[in-house]
Design a protein around this motif. Structure first.
Motif, short mmCIF file in Angstrom:
data_model
loop_
_atom_site.label_atom_id
_atom_site.label_comp_id
_atom_site.label_asym_id
_atom_site.label_seq_id
_atom_site.Cartn_x
_atom_site.Cartn_y
_atom_site.Cartn_z
N ARG A 243 0.83 -1.20 0.00
CA ARG A 243 0.00 0.00 0.00
C ARG A 243 0.87 1.26 0.00
O ARG A 243 0.66 2.18 -0.78
N GLY A 247 2.28 2.05 -3.96
CA GLY A 247 1.45 3.14 -4.44
C GLY A 247 0.03 2.74 -4.77
O GLY A 247 -0.71 3.52 -5.34
N GLY A 248 -0.35 1.53 -4.40
CA GLY A 248 -1.75 1.14 -4.55
C GLY A 248 -2.22 0.99 -5.98
O GLY A 248 -3.41 0.79 -6.23
N LYS A 249 -1.32 1.12 -6.94
CA LYS A 249 -1.76 1.01 -8.33
C LYS A 249 -2.06 -0.44 -8.68
O LYS A 249 -2.92 -0.73 -9.49
N LYS A 250 -1.30 -1.32 -8.08
CA LYS A 250 -1.52 -2.75 -8.30
C LYS A 250 -1.72 -3.40 -6.94
O LYS A 250 -0.88 -3.28 -6.07
N LYS B 199 -4.86 4.56 -17.08
CA LYS B 199 -4.06 4.08 -15.95
C LYS B 199 -2.56 3.98 -16.22
O LYS B 199 -1.76 4.31 -15.34
N LEU B 203 1.21 7.37 -12.04
CA LEU B 203 2.36 6.88 -11.29
C LEU B 203 1.89 6.05 -10.10
O LEU B 203 2.47 5.02 -9.77
N SER B 204 0.83 6.51 -9.46
CA SER B 204 0.42 5.85 -8.23
C SER B 204 -1.05 6.12 -7.94
O SER B 204 -1.67 6.99 -8.56
N MET B 205 -1.57 5.35 -6.99
CA MET B 205 -2.92 5.58 -6.47
C MET B 205 -2.77 5.59 -4.96
O MET B 205 -2.81 4.56 -4.31
N ASP B 206 -2.58 6.78 -4.42
CA ASP B 206 -2.14 6.86 -3.04
C ASP B 206 -2.72 8.10 -2.37
O ASP B 206 -3.17 9.02 -3.02
N LEU B 340 -9.16 -2.21 -12.60
CA LEU B 340 -8.21 -1.10 -12.70
C LEU B 340 -6.94 -1.38 -11.90
O LEU B 340 -5.85 -0.94 -12.27
N GLN B 341 -7.08 -2.09 -10.81
CA GLN B 341 -5.93 -2.28 -9.91
C GLN B 341 -5.38 -3.69 -9.94
O GLN B 341 -4.60 -4.06 -9.07
N LYS B 342 -5.77 -4.47 -10.94
CA LYS B 342 -5.34 -5.87 -10.94
C LYS B 342 -3.85 -5.98 -11.23
O LYS B 342 -3.29 -5.06 -11.82
#
Lengths: 299, 342
Positions: A243, A247-250, B199, B203-206, B340-342
């Protein structure tokens, strides 16, 4: 007379272990039972569960009904999340082994007086919370972090490296966090190694590689296996490290399960996924028991 | 001896219960409550306030629904207020009949989640838009294309906060939907496609956006207005964009729980925060608007002119309050989110 004494002893044994047993039953089996039950229920509208029995959650683990044309197919999103977790955990195990073996060897070959001090150093990271250690790693590898500043400073790189938010970052974090769990059992195994065996094999003209593969590794093997399990099991359920550093992208499995209990509002699916994770860990443990008993009978 | 112990324990319990008159237990989002405001309330009414944090509406709902929580006040977001009411978890405290109600901005009286304000008082409200570092990109930032069809300068350096409801809403608005809980499969499909296609540029999902935006680690992010405000104070090149295609608005409201033990103190608190000076203290801390008229006069000077707090008139209309979606729609959102996050 002796039998009554034995009985007495057995009773005392039970009594002494009762607190631990009670704790195990309530704190481990109890919640597990709830999770197992929830996996067969219907999700509530906004959270929680409705008490209607269904196998839908289990269907959802493996298959997905296409949201647009209703066709049913393998849930490749779920499979790739599981596969990523297994892959990263295996890589973490290998990396901790590669870094841990020399470390354990180094400590085990110090004079007895120094060893305690070295082991003590290994345990220092445990004094701090996992989240804080992960944030510390982030401060090191982030875009304007220590590592990039140092590399820029000595002129090795022109632009900062982007390590954060990649699988590499997750691997660095997990390897750092779980390294002690690999070092300690390997140290215990190497500690038992009789150094005279190595001297004897050199006397018999064994090459260094032969000494490693024929003498050292077989003796250290129980330690390696124990360490691998200790690293693999928490890695596969890791939540904080992917996490924060990934970066939570994957997602990894831990994050995926959290999604179901949080924003996804699908507790039964979360419960079913947790049980699948438990199954994977059990398979790893059975593998461990098999391998370690075989090595015992070999010896 | 044993008996005395039990008796004194019972006595202590009773004393504790009696003592509870001077207590108030607030269950609110983390890092959201101005300690000075609480101190002022404690001193004004001789009440001991305890604050407990939560991190999401679902967490708050689950815990309150389970019972035995001991909280008096909860601060759910717009869509969730209705769920709390429908489940019978809130007390009808009639803030509309309270003394300070005259200060409430009429805009926020007849709201979908609490028509006429029979249950709740506004805490803070804000928007979810896009934050962009304008030293990297100087084009138009009032569009969701910043993260859904990013310009080349931004690609690879964008963050998207992992807030499923907000991101799904923005994607749905971007592809032409008007309702964030739409059941229109065509729209949902387009929203998925645009997210999946965008996507690779992220860079990130944070979270942790304020700090990373001002440090330049991210040059753009889906972000909240107050957080962008704080980032701009640290780095003036960070600007807040209001996507013209549509963006989510949210309002967190203070409600009293049906099983509250300190109802009178909780009502006092509802009335207390409708006082303009006190409402201004809420905003001064977390940097969001509050919904109480006249509070501007007591706000820090930098808030009155902040573009993050005062949207340009032509873009203000694009902001929409989102409801919590029905389960069937929610499942589709989760499926898209997982893909999206797989």
């Amino acid at each position: 007379m002796s039998t009554s004494l034995e009985k007495q002893r057995a009773r005392d044994g039970w009594l002494l272990s009762a607190p631990a047993l009670v704790l195990l039953v309530f704190a481990a089996a109890g919640p597990l039972l709830i999770v197992a039950t929830y996996a067969f229920l219907t999700p509530g509208d906004y959270s929680g569960v409705v008490w209607d029995f269904t196998l839908k959650a289990w269907f959802q683990v493996l298959f997905e009904r296409d949201i647009f044309d209703d066709s049913i197919s393998m849930a490749d999103a779920h499979l790739s999340i599981f596969w990523r977790s297994i892959r990263l955990s295996l890589l973490t195990t290998i990396l901790t082994f590669l870094f841990g073996l020399p470390t354990a060897w180094f400590i085990a070959t110090r004079p007895a007086k120094q060893r305690a001090a070295w082991l003590f150093l290994i345990t220092i990271p445990f004094w701090t919370n996992l989240l804080i250690r992960t944030f510390a790693i982030m401060e090191v590898i982030r875009y304007d972090g220590l590592l990039n500043k140092a590399l820029l400073g000595i002129g090795l790189i022109e632009t900062p490296l982007r390590i954060m938010y990649t699988d590499t970052a997750v691997l660095i974090g997990m390897t750092y966090v779980y390294l002690p769990l690999m070092v300690l059992p390997m140290f215990a195994a190497i500690d038992r190694l009789d150094i005279r065996l190595i001297e004897a094999s050199y006397d018999l003209y064994a090459t260094r590689l032969k000494v490693l593969t024929k003498i050292i590794l077989p003796i250290v093997r129980p330690g390696i296996i124990a360490g691998s399990i200790l690293v693999f099991v928490p890695s596969i359920g890791a939540y904080v490290t992917p996490r924060v550093l990934g970066g939570g992208k994957k997602m990894m499995v831990g994050n995926f399960i959290e999604l179901q209990f949080g924003a996804g509002r699908n507790w039964p699916l979360g419960a079913a996924l947790s049980l699948i994770l438990l199954l994977i860990v059990s398979v790893a443990l059975i593998f461990y028991v098999r391998v370690s008993t075989r090595s015992d009978s070999d010896g | 001896m044993k008996k005395t112990l039990i008796l004194s324990a019972v006595a202590a319990l009773i004393a504790g219960a009696a003592h509870a008159e001077g207590e108030l237990n607030i269950y609110n989002w983390g890092n959201y409550t101005n300690p000075d405001l609480i101190k002022k309330f404690e001193e004004a009414y001789d009440v001991k306030v305890t604050i407990t944090d939560y991190d999401s509406n679902t967490t708050a709902l689950t815990k309150v629904e389970a019972g035995g929580h001991g909280f008096d006040i909860v601060v759910p977001s717009n869509g969730y207020v209705k769920i709390f009411i429908d489940k019978g978890l809130l007390l009808e405290t009639r803030p509309d009949q309270m003394e300070n109600f005259k200060n409430m901005d009429p805009t926020w009286v007849n709201v979908g989640w609490d028509m006429g304000r029979h249950y709740t008082v506004p805490w803070q409200w804000g928007s979810t838009g896009v934050a962009v570092n304008t030293s990297t990109y100087s084009g138009d930032i009032n569009t969701s294309a910043i993260f859904l069809d990013p310009p080349a300068e931004l690609a690879g350096k964008i963050n998207v906060v992992p807030e499923m409801a907000d991101v799904m809403a923005m994607a749905i608005y971007y592809v032409g939907g008007t309702d964030s809980c739409t059941e229109d499969k065509e729209i949902l499909k387009k929203a998925r496609d645009v997210l999946v296609a965008a996507k690779p540029s992220w860079l990130s999902m944070d979270y942790g956006t304020t700090d990373k935006l001002s440090s330049g680690e991210w040059v753009a992010s889906v972000n909240w207005n107050g957080s962008t405000f704080r980032a701009r104070l640290a780095n003036p090149t960070v600007q807040y964009g209001y996507p013209v295609e549509g963006y989510p608005l949210w309002m967190d409201s203070v409600a009293v729980l049906a099983d509250a033990k300190n109802v009178e103190n909780a009502k006092l608190f509802q009335n207390f925060i409708m006082d303009p000076e006190n409402a201004a203290m809420i905003s001064a801390f977390a940097r969001y608007s509050n919904g109480i008229m006249g509070s501007d006069a007591f706000m820090p000077a930098d808030m009155k002119t902040a573009p993050e707090i005062n949207p340009p008139a032509e873009l203000a209309a694009a902001g929409k309050f989102a409801e919590a979606c029905p389960k069937a729609v929610q499942d589709i959102h989760t499926a898209i989110w997982t893909e999206l996050q797989k």
